[in-house]
Scaffold this active site. Structure first.
Site, PDB file in Angstrom:
ATOM      1  CD  GLN A 198     -17.884  13.275   6.966  1.00 32.23           C
ATOM      2  OE1 GLN A 198     -18.347  14.407   7.088  1.00 32.23           O
ATOM      3  NE2 GLN A 198     -17.716  12.470   7.995  1.00 32.23           N
ATOM      4  CG  ASP A 212     -10.814  17.035  13.680  1.00 35.15           C
ATOM      5  OD1 ASP A 212     -11.190  15.897  13.346  1.00 35.15           O
ATOM      6  OD2 ASP A 212     -11.598  17.957  13.962  1.00 35.15           O
ATOM      7  CD  GLU A 213     -13.198  16.994   9.706  1.00 31.62           C
ATOM      8  OE1 GLU A 213     -13.137  16.057   8.883  1.00 31.62           O
ATOM      9  OE2 GLU A 213     -14.256  17.325  10.263  1.00 31.62           O
ATOM     10  NE  ARG A 237     -22.917  16.637   6.967  1.00 35.16           N
ATOM     11  CZ  ARG A 237     -22.019  16.160   7.808  1.00 35.16           C
ATOM     12  NH1 ARG A 237     -21.654  16.858   8.843  1.00 35.16           N
ATOM     13  NH2 ARG A 237     -21.487  14.971   7.631  1.00 35.16           N
ATOM     14  CE  LYS A 291     -14.616  14.933  12.727  1.00 34.26           C
ATOM     15  NZ  LYS A 291     -14.014  16.088  13.398  1.00 34.26           N
ATOM     16  CB  THR A 292     -15.607  16.527  18.442  1.00 34.54           C
ATOM     17  OG1 THR A 292     -15.624  16.876  17.055  1.00 34.54           O
ATOM     18  CG2 THR A 292     -15.082  17.704  19.240  1.00 34.54           C
TER      19      THR A 292
END
Length: 729
Positions: free
Chosen positions: A249, A218-219, A601, A32-33
């Site tokens: 998330q 973002d997020e 993770r 995504k980044t």
């Protein structure tokens, strides 16, 4: 060729959509980044959009820094012209410019949680609060939630409830706001609340809508109601809003994050394009299969299915342990085995549900001389000596800040006691001047001794000269002059004995951080430096190249990735948490999302461990494995059900002992400690009242002492004297 040719098909589809609303549902590890940064670069270099018209906000300094650096690599210096920032940094920048419209000076102070507690503690003393169970921490938490939910003092007053605490909290809320305003200060909630208030001013809103015609978030699943309203207002005119997130998330409901913001985006913007990023570049197929299967049990999931071109990889190991210490033994043994096969310590991360779970792992890693670092516990900027220096710098930046002035007025010791401080405060109030100004009029304040007047004059002269130095002096110069003028190192050496060396090193490290920051900008102002450190988060100092095992809560691990992950304490009542969560569908779904975050993770190998019993409140309690383990697909799991031998004979493997040369974690001295703890007159977690320090909670028991957490900090009390000074609350 377009810059977007380096993206996969889904990423490219998202990055090409510039005009109008866009929802990017980006699964864990799906790039995504990369998508966001290429989108920004494409907008500036290939679409000719001015970088000054772009606003991109995220939640952590680390994420914002990474985003800026990646855009810079793609397009160069133009990256610095776009506003790429955290929500709070963005708010602070605007409030520095427009804060006067709300009655704030541009040099306002940002108060952290400790500062907030200090203010509330003083207010509660003034109110003579008798209920010892109502701590300043609880009051601070309630006030923050009231602010972020848009509940003003007058709104709260209209609730007109009848319980005693309601009246106390109402008055604390009222006085707290007054104190902050008088001190030209804001807490973290105020930054967002006041930013929202700015947007209610038509001319400010119009300027910002024209300036930021392209908005990216973002997020987005982590936004609360105020952040949602801020973004919605800024984007309302041009509707060029792109939000990126993953509903799976969303793990900050307890902080006020509203998952409905991302779930309802298509209702808010009926013409929105929705793009799902599902190809994962981080984890093996086995890990992703497990994550997909667990999250399927959530009704809020939007049917994303993570996949990867990577092979299946190692199976997920589920380990049943006899107790908490046996779990530590197991984790250490696996670390040592893999270290012997060529892994570095920095490739291992231990995750747990709560900070309290770190203690046993710290003890074990220390015994085996394995380097480690805990993230999210006592952070660098929360240490007393660092808080002292930062308080001095804050007063130099904002002389109206009485809260920080009170902290340092007698540090180092100047024999200025509480009664003298009260007289100074009264004089300031009577003469309608700040407390800082009152320091310079010590000779006029009645009732002060000659020694106190001299001390006040010296302090006032020192601070005044340092304030003048801020006009053209570097922050590092101000720092050096401050340390020299107040004799801070001498104070540490004379006050802390054997601890002094470590505290001096911490202060020197603070200086290093200033110098490093100064190297990155043309001229760093004191205000900019204080703003920077006030917005530091728990994992900002995570150093990827330093060789240590990382210990952190699952919440702190979000956004990070690690080759080998140990997910520990996977038991009902720990993860998911208390029994009440099991009967609350929304809370249980958030816990499951937390499990999904933990699983994703891991890049190469995931361990999940649980104990059959744990030492809780002075006794061993039976435990059962978490329901989340039962939700894992059997085909990607290997389960080790062989429980270790009885506790006294529990051993680290012979191979591990040869490698480390240390004895195993559990030995005879440990067993003696356990017996002493079991025979203690007080139990872990029990509330007690001290004859001097008041209400506290037992947080540590050893064979010689009892550690009790009081309002003013943790105190150690000799076990033989415990019943003399402590009674059960």
């Amino acid at each position: 060729m377009s810059i977007l040719d380096k993206l996969n098909a889904k990423q490219r589809a998202a990055a090409q959509k510039i005009e109008g609303p866009l929802l990017i549902l980006a699964g864990a590890g799906s790039g995504k980044t990369r998508t966001i940064t290429y989108r920004i670069a494409h907008m500036i270099n290939e679409k000719g959009i001015s970088p000054y018209k772009i606003l991109a906000v995220t939640f952590t300094n680390k994420a914002a820094k990474e985003m800026r650096e990646r855009v810079e690599l793609l397009i160069g210096d133009d990256a610095h012209k776009a506003m790429i920032s955290t929500f709070h940094s963005f708010g602070v920048r605007l409030l520095r410019v427009y804060g006067d419209k709300l009655g704030y000076g541009a040099n306002f102070t940002i108060y952290d949680t400790d500062d907030q507690k200090r203010v509330i503690r003083n207010i509660m003393k003034e109110l003579v609060v008798g209920d010892k169970s109502l701590t300043e921490g609880i009051v601070v938490s309630i006030i923050s939630k009231l602010k972020e939910n848009g509940v003003s003092v007058s709104d709260y007053e209209k609730e007109n409830r009848f319980d005693n605490n309601y009246k106390i909290i109402l008055e604390c809320y009222r006085r707290y706001l007054l104190v902050l305003k008088e001190n030209n200060g804001m807490d973290f909630s105020d930054i967002l609340v006041n930013l929202h208030k700015l947007l209610d001013i038509p001319e400010v809103l119009e300027k910002l809508q024209e300036k930021f015609q392209y908005v990216m978030v973002d997020e987005y699943q982590d936004t609360n109601n105020i952040q949602y309203n801020i973004i919605t207002k800024i984007a309302a005119k041009y509707r060029n809003i792109c939000v990126v997130g993953d509903e799976n998330q969303s793990i900050y409901g307890f902080r006020g994050a509203n998952i409905k913001n991302i779930l309802d985006f298509e209702k808010d913007y009926k013409d929105a394009l929705v793009v799902k990023l599902e190809e994962n570049y981080r984890s093996t197929s086995a890990i992703l299969t497990a994550a997909n299967e667990v999250i399927k049990n959530n009704k809020t999931s939007k049917d994303k299915n993570l996949w990867t071109k990577k092979p299946q990889g190692e199976l997920i190991t589920i380990k049943e342990c006899l107790d908490g210490r046996a779990e530590v033994n197991y984790v250490i043994e696996e670390i040592i085995k893999r270290k012997n096969l060529g892994k570095a310590y920095k490739e291992f991360t231990v995750l747990y549900r709560t900070n309290a779970q770190s203690r046993l792992f710290e003890e074990g890693l220390l015994k085996y001389n394995i380097p480690y670092k805990v993230f999210g516990g006592m952070q660098f900027y929360q240490r007393a000596e660092i808080k002292d220096i930062v308080a001095y710098l804050t007063v130099i930046n904002n002389p109206k800040d009485t809260i920080n002035l009170n902290r340092i007025i007698n540090v180092p010791k100047r024999k200025i006691g509480d009664k003298s401080i009260e007289k100074i405060r009264d004089f300031a109030n009577d003469n309608e001047i700040s407390m800082f100004e009152a320091l310079g009029k010590g000779s006029e304040i009645p009732g002060l001794t000659a020694g106190v007047r001299i001390a006040l004059d010296e302090l006032y002269c020192t601070l005044t000269e340092l304030i003048e130095l801020t006009n053209d002096g570097a922050v590092s110069e101000i720092f050096d002059e401050l340390i020299r003028r107040v004799g801070y190192f001498s104070y540490l050496n004379s006050t802390y004995g054997v601890e002094a060396e470590g505290r001096v090193e911490n202060v020197e490290e603070l200086k290093n951080s200033i110098v490093e920051l100064e190297k990155t900008v043309d001229f760093l102002t004191l205000r900019e430096y204080l703003e920077n450190i006030s917005l530091v988060s728990a994992t900002d100092d995570l150093e990827a190249d330093v060789d240590y095992v990382k210990l952190m809560t699952i919440h702190n691990s979000k956004g990070l990735e690690f080759p080998v992950v140990f997910l520990t304490g996977v038991e009902d009542d720990i993860f998911p948490g208390s029994k009440k969560i099991l009967f609350n569908p929304e809370e249980l779904e958030e816990e499951r999302r937390l499990c999904y975050v933990a699983i994703t993770r891991a890049e190469e190998k995931l361990y999940m461990s649980y104990a059959k019993s744990r030492f809780v409140y002075g006794e061993f309690l039976g435990k059962i494995k978490s329901r989340f383990i039962d939700e894992l697909p059997r085909e990607v799991v290997e389960e080790e059900r062989k429980v270790e031998e009885l506790l006294p004979k529990s051993r680290i493997s012979t191979e591990a002992k040869k490698i480390t040369g240390f004895k195993n974690v559990i030995d005879a001295s440990d067993l003696k400690k356990m017996k002493d703890i079991a025979n203690s007159p007080f139990k872990m977690g029990e509330k007690v009242i001290h004859t001097k320090f008041g209400l506290g909670k037992v947080v540590e028991i050893s064979e010689k002492k009892i550690g009790v957490q009081f309002v003013d900090g943790k105190k150690d009390i000799a076990l033989v004297l415990a019943t003399k000074f402590l009674t059960k609350a």
